[in-house]
Design an enzyme around this catalytic site. Structure first.
Site, PDB file in Angstrom:
ATOM      1  N   GLY A   1       0.846  -1.190   0.000  1.00  0.00           N
ATOM      2  CA  GLY A   1       0.000   0.000   0.000  1.00  0.00           C
ATOM      3  C   GLY A   1       0.876   1.232   0.000  1.00  0.00           C
ATOM      4  CB  THR A   2       1.280   3.857  -2.230  1.00  0.00           C
ATOM      5  OG1 THR A   2      -0.057   3.935  -2.737  1.00  0.00           O
ATOM      6  CG2 THR A   2       2.009   2.797  -3.026  1.00  0.00           C
ATOM      7  CB  THR A   3       0.299   8.080  -0.721  1.00  0.00           C
ATOM      8  OG1 THR A   3       1.384   7.788  -1.607  1.00  0.00           O
ATOM      9  CG2 THR A   3       0.550   9.418  -0.063  1.00  0.00           C
TER      10      THR A   3
ATOM     11  CE  LYS B   1      -3.377   2.027  -0.471  1.00  0.00           C
ATOM     12  NZ  LYS B   1      -2.485   2.854  -1.314  1.00  0.00           N
TER      13      LYS B   1
END
Length: 281
Positions: free
Chosen positions: A53-55, A86
């Protein structure tokens, strides 16, 4: 009544003994193999890439805190998932957002939620917001061995402090180090761009509508410069997940409302591709 082989309805005595209010400590003592960090894992082969997962971003505003994240999960240079969540409620007055190894991160969230619920049931009262942040420190630190093998989990934690009457934001590093941020925080591959954009747009005491707009702007800028961060997808109608925590509790902003904000941001970027500029004082 049949009480089972242990005389307690079939449950071993350890499950009924009031040893600790920490569910994680209970598992560590009686079933350590169920904790993510205690599992034996095979050596990763060359080229192994776990979905990441990113930002994610968080910010305090007039009524509490905002926590938001893009929806993209990557596996190397491939988009593994386009609509991943997220951001999650930690409990009624706090939220947790995840970046890093996606599967382990979601498992950490579930364990954290259970940890807070278990404490409240055993003690009859919820932890303070700082106490919750400290419990998360322990969980993140417990994942250090996996982080050293490239399976890091780095969350953001935010909530409404009922004692102080304000929203508070906490960030973490892979060792479990915790820092309370003054106003804003960002984590993940696009965090440097998201934080830079949010820093220019942010001002203390922002309204709900203004902070939501600023967060969507920040995630747009992150996606503009970081290929692992997903921007607004108007074709598939995929937009950032945005949640708010106030005195009234945790609330997810309706996707139709986020879509309206994201659409306005995209339309404005047709005229100003680099986004809004901070006012010159």
């Amino acid at each position: 009544m049949n009480t089972g082989p242990h005389g307690t309805g079939g449950l071993p005595p350890a499950f009924l003994a009031p040893e600790t209010s920490s569910f994680v400590d209970f598992l560590a003592a009686h079933a350590p193999d169920l904790l993510p960090a205690r599992r034996a894992l095979p050596a990763p082969h060359d080229g192994f890439e776990a979905p990441h997962g990113t930002t994610i971003v968080a910010a305090a505003y007039a009524d509490g805190v905002l926590v938001a994240g893009d929806r993209r999960v990557t596996q190397g240079n491939v988009i593994a998932h386009r609509e991943y969540d997220k951001v999650f409620p930690a409990d009624g007055h706090s939220a947790i957002a995840i970046a890093g190894t996606a599967g382990l991160a979601v498992e950490l969230v579930k364990l954290f939620q259970l940890e807070l619920e278990h404490h409240e049931k055993i003690e009859g009262t919820a932890l303070s917001l700082l106490g919750k942040a400290n419990r998360l420190t322990t969980l993140v630190r417990g994942n250090l061995a996996l982080a050293m093998r490239g399976l890091a989990v780095v969350p953001l934690f935010a909530g409404y402090d009922l004692d102080r009457g304000v929203g508070r934001v906490f960030s973490y590093d892979v060792t479990g180090g915790r820092s309370e941020e003054r106003h804003i925080a960002a984590t993940g591959s696009g965090s440097v761009y998201a934080r830079g954009a949010l820093k220019k747009l942010y001002r203390p005491g922002m309204s709900e509508s203004d902070i939501v707009l600023a967060a969507v702007q920040a995630l747009y800028d992150a996606a503009d410069d970081d290929s692992a961060t997903g921007g607004p997808d108007l074709t598939r109608r995929l937009f950032p997940r945005v949640c708010l925590v106030t005195e009234d509790g945790y609330r997810q902003v309706a996707q139709d409302d986020v879509a309206e904000v994201a659409g306005a941001v995209v339309d404005r970027r047709l005229e100003e591709p680099d986004g809004p500029r901070a006012p010159v004082l």
